[in-house]
Design a protein around this motif. Structure first.
Motif, mmCIF file in Angstrom:
data_model
loop_
_atom_site.group_PDB
_atom_site.id
_atom_site.type_symbol
_atom_site.label_atom_id
_atom_site.label_comp_id
_atom_site.label_asym_id
_atom_site.label_seq_id
_atom_site.Cartn_x
_atom_site.Cartn_y
_atom_site.Cartn_z
ATOM 1 N N ALA A 46 0.803 -1.226 0.000
ATOM 2 C CA ALA A 46 0.000 0.000 0.000
ATOM 3 C C ALA A 46 0.833 1.272 0.000
ATOM 4 N N ASP A 47 2.123 1.171 0.328
ATOM 5 C CA ASP A 47 2.966 2.361 0.438
ATOM 6 C C ASP A 47 4.101 2.413 -0.569
ATOM 7 N N CYS A 48 4.194 1.425 -1.451
ATOM 8 C CA CYS A 48 5.374 1.332 -2.312
ATOM 9 C C CYS A 48 4.999 0.878 -3.715
ATOM 10 N N LEU A 49 5.565 1.561 -4.702
ATOM 11 C CA LEU A 49 5.382 1.240 -6.114
ATOM 12 C C LEU A 49 6.720 0.790 -6.686
ATOM 13 N N GLN A 50 6.707 -0.188 -7.579
ATOM 14 C CA GLN A 50 7.940 -0.565 -8.278
ATOM 15 C C GLN A 50 7.803 -0.250 -9.751
ATOM 16 N N LEU A 51 8.803 0.447 -10.299
ATOM 17 C CA LEU A 51 8.878 0.774 -11.708
ATOM 18 C C LEU A 51 9.827 -0.196 -12.408
ATOM 19 N N PRO A 102 15.052 -2.381 -11.677
ATOM 20 C CA PRO A 102 13.826 -1.962 -10.987
ATOM 21 C C PRO A 102 14.083 -0.759 -10.079
ATOM 22 N N GLN A 103 13.074 0.066 -9.954
ATOM 23 C CA GLN A 103 13.168 1.248 -9.089
ATOM 24 C C GLN A 103 11.941 1.287 -8.183
ATOM 25 N N ARG A 104 12.158 1.308 -6.888
ATOM 26 C CA ARG A 104 11.038 1.403 -5.957
ATOM 27 C C ARG A 104 10.809 2.857 -5.553
ATOM 28 N N VAL A 105 9.513 3.188 -5.418
ATOM 29 C CA VAL A 105 9.106 4.547 -5.085
ATOM 30 C C VAL A 105 8.125 4.460 -3.919
ATOM 31 N N TRP A 106 8.373 5.219 -2.862
ATOM 32 C CA TRP A 106 7.482 5.206 -1.712
ATOM 33 C C TRP A 106 6.531 6.409 -1.765
ATOM 34 N N LEU A 107 5.367 6.226 -1.182
ATOM 35 C CA LEU A 107 4.375 7.300 -1.201
ATOM 36 C C LEU A 107 4.942 8.566 -0.584
ATOM 37 N N PRO A 108 4.850 9.682 -1.282
ATOM 38 C CA PRO A 108 5.261 10.955 -0.670
ATOM 39 C C PRO A 108 4.194 11.430 0.306
ATOM 40 N N ASP A 109 4.601 12.286 1.197
ATOM 41 C CA ASP A 109 3.636 12.893 2.117
ATOM 42 C C ASP A 109 2.613 13.680 1.314
ATOM 43 N N ALA A 110 1.364 13.569 1.706
ATOM 44 C CA ALA A 110 0.276 14.163 0.929
ATOM 45 C C ALA A 110 0.292 15.678 0.883
#
Length: 268
Positions: A65-70, A77-85
């Motif tokens: 729910a908090d992490c996207l993989q590109l 692969p590159q992982r991206v975490w949710l930024p603060d809203a």
């Protein structure tokens, strides 16, 4: 019997689609659908396959729910975490809507710039900053993420097969980027539906979906077909008021669960 034969989600706007056996619905559509979007770093304009067909090969998948993989051809692969809203906010426009949403950071931007060969930024759509659906069609102030305008898009499987026959070759459903595919109805039957129930979820069909050059991009290789199909065939058979239409936009009550194979009932 009509049934839901496929569910598709696109975590990154204009990125590769993924097929799901089951999906929750939240206030913005399928959970996690089109919550990320690329913009030009200099102009702030959103980027899509209209300008960059190779985005069809750019895969974005939720790790949790908090992490996207590109993932993209030739890239690690590159992982991206949710930024603060509410921090690192950037202004952008999406089809006339003014948005102010968080930036995913320099690491994600550098990875994307290396693959795309242009300066860009990756943005995230928090639910609290989502934009409202066109007020001409909403009745309850429904909102949407980085879709072109509506939370959900439905296409009939037999509509695609009819169009494929007219074009003269099989067409991939992902050219049209639906969320929901319904099997068992006559070609273009969905044009006449107003309300349906899929499993326990009731949905309203509010507007046909106008189509663009993205339909001519092969989702397998990220290249435009030289014959401009199926757009040329759609222009001959599905043209109305200067636009070509294929599929129907939907609104939903806000929450629920959709499962592949669920029965579809026409309510109106």
């Amino acid at each position: 019997m009509l049934r839901l034969s496929a569910i598709y989600r696109y975590p990154l706007k204009s990125g590769m689609g993924e097929r799901l056996a089951r999906s929750e619905l939240d206030a913005l559509g399928l959970l996690g659908d089109r919550r990320w979007m690329l913009i030009d770093a200099d102009s702030g304009r959103f980027l899509s396959q209209r300008l960059l067909p190779q985005m069809a090969l750019l895969q974005a998948r939720w790790v949790d729910a908090d992490c996207l993989q590109l993932d993209a051809p030739g890239m690690p692969p590159q992982r991206v975490w949710l930024p603060d809203a509410d921090t690192a906010l950037r202004d952008t426009q999406l089809w006339g809507s003014e948005l102010n949403v968080p930036d995913a950071g320099d690491a994600a931007a550098a990875w994307l710039e290396q693959w795309l060969g242009r300066r860009c930024r990756l943005l995230y759509q928090p639910s609290a900053r989502a934009r409202q659906v066109d007020p001409r069609y909403t009745v309850s102030g429904e909102r949407t993420a980085f879709t072109d305008g509506y939370p959900l898009l439905l296409i009939g499987q037999n509509s695609l097969e009819e169009l494929s026959a007219q074009v003269g070759r099989p067409l991939e459903m992902l050219r049209f980027r639906p969320n929901l595919v319904v099997e068992g109805a006559a070609p273009y039957a969905e044009d006449g539906w107003k309300r349906i129930r899929i499993g326990a979820v009731e949905l309203r069909l509010v507007k046909p979906c106008s189509r663009c050059i993205i339909t001519t991009i092969d989702p397998q290789n990220g290249q435009r077909d030289a014959d401009r199909e199926p757009l040329e065939t759609l222009k001959r058979h599905r043209l109305r008021d200067g636009e070509v239409y294929f599929g129907q936009n939907l609104l939903h009550p806000g929450h629920g669960v959709l499962e592949e194979g669920a029965p579809v009932e026409i309510l109106e």
